[in-house]
Design an enzyme around this catalytic site. Structure first.
Site, PDB file in Angstrom:
ATOM      1  N   LYS A 119       0.822  -1.211   0.000  1.00  0.00           N
ATOM      2  CA  LYS A 119       0.000   0.000   0.000  1.00  0.00           C
ATOM      3  C   LYS A 119       0.862   1.271   0.000  1.00  0.00           C
ATOM      4  O   LYS A 119       0.440   2.300  -0.506  1.00  0.00           O
ATOM      5  CB  LYS A 119      -0.923   0.029   1.218  1.00  0.00           C
ATOM      6  CG  LYS A 119      -1.843  -1.173   1.396  1.00  0.00           C
ATOM      7  CD  LYS A 119      -3.015  -1.170   0.455  1.00  0.00           C
ATOM      8  CE  LYS A 119      -4.094  -2.188   0.804  1.00  0.00           C
ATOM      9  NZ  LYS A 119      -3.678  -3.593   0.821  1.00  0.00           N
TER      10      LYS A 119
HETATM   11  C1  LIG Z   1      -4.335  -4.732   0.431  1.00  0.00           C
HETATM   12  C2  LIG Z   1      -3.557  -5.991   0.373  1.00  0.00           C
HETATM   13  C3  LIG Z   1      -3.815  -7.005  -0.577  1.00  0.00           C
HETATM   14  C4  LIG Z   1      -4.964  -6.905  -1.560  1.00  0.00           C
HETATM   15  O1  LIG Z   1      -4.762  -5.911  -2.525  1.00  0.00           O
HETATM   16  P1  LIG Z   1      -5.997  -5.359  -3.392  1.00  0.00           P
HETATM   17  O2  LIG Z   1      -5.479  -4.212  -4.137  1.00  0.00           O
HETATM   18  O3  LIG Z   1      -7.056  -4.963  -2.387  1.00  0.00           O
HETATM   19  O4  LIG Z   1      -6.453  -6.488  -4.262  1.00  0.00           O
HETATM   20  C5  LIG Z   1      -3.002  -8.119  -0.600  1.00  0.00           C
HETATM   21  N1  LIG Z   1      -2.000  -8.270   0.290  1.00  0.00           N
HETATM   22  C6  LIG Z   1      -1.724  -7.336   1.223  1.00  0.00           C
HETATM   23  C7  LIG Z   1      -0.616  -7.568   2.173  1.00  0.00           C
HETATM   24  C8  LIG Z   1      -2.480  -6.168   1.303  1.00  0.00           C
HETATM   25  O5  LIG Z   1      -2.203  -5.234   2.233  1.00  0.00           O
END
Ligand SMILES: *Cc1c(COP(=O)(O)O)cnc(C)c1O
Length: 484
Positions: A119
């Site tokens: 993120k």
């Molecule tokens: C948010 C997240 C995901 C999922 O990603 P999306 O964009 O919501 O599909 C997968 N793994 C981790 C560690 C995350 O923080």
């Protein structure tokens, strides 16, 4: 004129990138998408392969944000993607694991940023964009959000030093790991407000929705969001598909144009949608592997054409918690492309969703349209996750987190001779200590500097499930910030 954005559910114009930056949702309930996805020639794309990550980011983001000057984007990207924040000059390095079934399995590391999850890749750029656009307009923004862990911390670390922005982040009391709590609550900046709510993530989310539904309050207090439907986040994530492809060409001795496959641990479908956008721009991506956990609504869609989102009661709590999502908000943008970017056809499907709780894409659309996007899918369960973590630790000496393990597990079902498979590493194992302990019998390695994270003083406020009280709190803090 600059690139215009439209809603997935009508041809209504929403404005340029700066207009949709603060608002991913269109007034008709649809999502903001560019009127057309920019398409680049092979020469243009391969000409970018020597750029540093930040410079590449400026070029890619400009394709979607041509209402911001290129040199401004370059300055913002260079502020977002520094070696100091991401631990290496590559920012998102490709690490080969080994040869399997004639393919090479590799990690595309996206979790070396401040909060150890992918993120950060989007949120750091979003922080820079917010500050630039708000300062230019002489405005401020109060970001209100709910988090079950990764999004909230990434947002707070991106906004902590931004003067034009305050963050109010609701988290469910006692539902996050000690590490995740310490990571968020140890921030001491006065513009960061951590608020815990008794209940679950959905209760926090409901409070955010209730505040945002008060349109008068929302515009008066300048409430904004950083949730996963934010188009600027999708745009920033497109960059690492390019960076990953270019590195794969160099590391594995490919020629530009040779396909590279990507596997993506998926929840809200934001990460993999960015891969779909990169592929649509002309990047030679082969397969895009959608990896789900036990919450496998998307896997069902890709295998049968039937899309049936589940309610909270049917959503399992798993050991890859950031993928515990049964209604992937960004999926609508992908289906929009599948139905030929036709807002009427999209609206008809979403009406069926509202009335019958599901829709089924006609077989002709599914087999032709889905195949044309390169998407394939699979589902990984707790035991698969643990096995994969153990296997990679023994075979390659590499400890991965449970979400990345879901991606690797499903990727192995789609390996192709001569085509490298890049598995997106979406978090570091240190964030999910319990599962690593269960898999390996020892704790995950922690990045230096975070050994004593849980002992730092924490700044957090417990509130009740009271929307009026939450609004009052935001108002008081906003006044305090103006006075300071
Ligand atoms: C948010 C997240 C995901 C999922 O990603 P999306 O964009 O919501 O599909 C997968 N793994 C981790 C560690 C995350 O923080």
């Amino acid at each position: 004129m600059s690139l215009q954005y439209v809603s997935t559910r009508s041809a209504a114009r929403l404005g340029g990138f700066q207009e949709v930056l603060l608002e991913g949702l269109a007034p008709d309930g649809g999502l903001a998408v560019p009127e057309a996805i920019p398409r680049w020639s092979a020469e243009t794309i391969s000409g970018l392969s020597g750029l540093a990550y930040a410079d590449l980011a400026a070029r890619v983001v400009h394709a979607f944000a041509d209402d911001i000057a290129p040199d401004t984007l370059l300055r913002l990207a260079r502020g977002a993607y520094t070696e100091a924040k991401f631990g290496s000059a590559a920012i998102a390095p490709v690490t080969p694991l080994g040869e399997e079934s004639g393919s090479v399995l590799a990690l595309l590391e996206l979790s070396n940023g401040p909060t150890l999850a992918f993120k950060d890749m989007a949120m750091q750029m979003l922080g820079q964009l917010f500050e630039h656009v708000l300062t230019a307009q002489g405005k401020t923004l109060n970001i209100l959000g709910a988090t079950s862990g990764d999004t909230g911390s990434a947002a707070e670390y991106a906004m902590r030093d931004k003067k034009a922005v305050a963050v109010f982040m609701l988290s469910p009391q006692g539902r996050m790991s000690a590490f995740q709590r310490a990571q968020m609550y140890s921030l001491q900046e006065p513009n960061i407000h951590n608020l815990t709510v008794p209940g679950a993530f959905d209760d926090c989310q409901d409070m955010v929705k209730a505040v945002s539904a008060d349109l008068d309050f929302k515009s008066r207090m300048r409430i904004g969001t950083v949730n996963s439907i934010n188009w600027a986040r999708i745009t920033a994530q497109v960059v690492y598909y390019f960076a990953g492809y270019f590195q794969a060409v160099r590391v594995f001795g490919l020629r530009y144009g040779d396909p590279v496959d990507f596997s993506v641990p998926s929840g809200n479908f934001g990460n993999i949608l960015s891969g779909h956008v990169a592929r649509s721009m002309g990047l030679p991506i082969g397969q895009l592997v959608v990896a789900t956990n036990e919450n496998n609504v998307l896997d069902e869609f890709f295998k049968t054409g039937r899309y049936r989102p589940r309610g909270t009661a049917e959503t399992f709590l798993t050991s890859s918690p950031s993928m515990d999502i049964s209604k992937a908000s960004n999926f609508e943008r992908y289906v929009y492309d599948l139905v030929g970017r036709d807002p009427q056809r999209l609206s008809a499907l979403w009406r069926s969703l509202a009335e019958q709780g599901e829709f089924v894409l006609p077989e002709a659309d599914r087999s032709v349209a889905v195949a044309a996007t390169g998407m394939v899918s699979g589902c990984s369960r707790h035991a698969n996750r643990l096995d994969t973590i153990r296997d990679l630790a023994h075979r390659y000496g590499r400890v991965i987190d449970p979400h990345t393990a879901d991606g690797v597990y499903v990727a192995r079902q789609y390996l192709r001779k001569g085509v490298p498979m890049l598995c997106l590493e979406t978090a570091l194992p240190a964030k999910f200590e319990e599962t690593i302990l269960e898999a390996l019998g020892r704790p995950a390695p922690r990045p230096p500097g975070l050994a004593a994270l849980e002992t730092l003083p924490q700044r957090v406020q417990a509130i009740s499930q009271d929307v009026a009280a939450l609004k009052a709190l935001i108002e008081i803090e906003a006044l305090r910030a103006v006075a300071a």
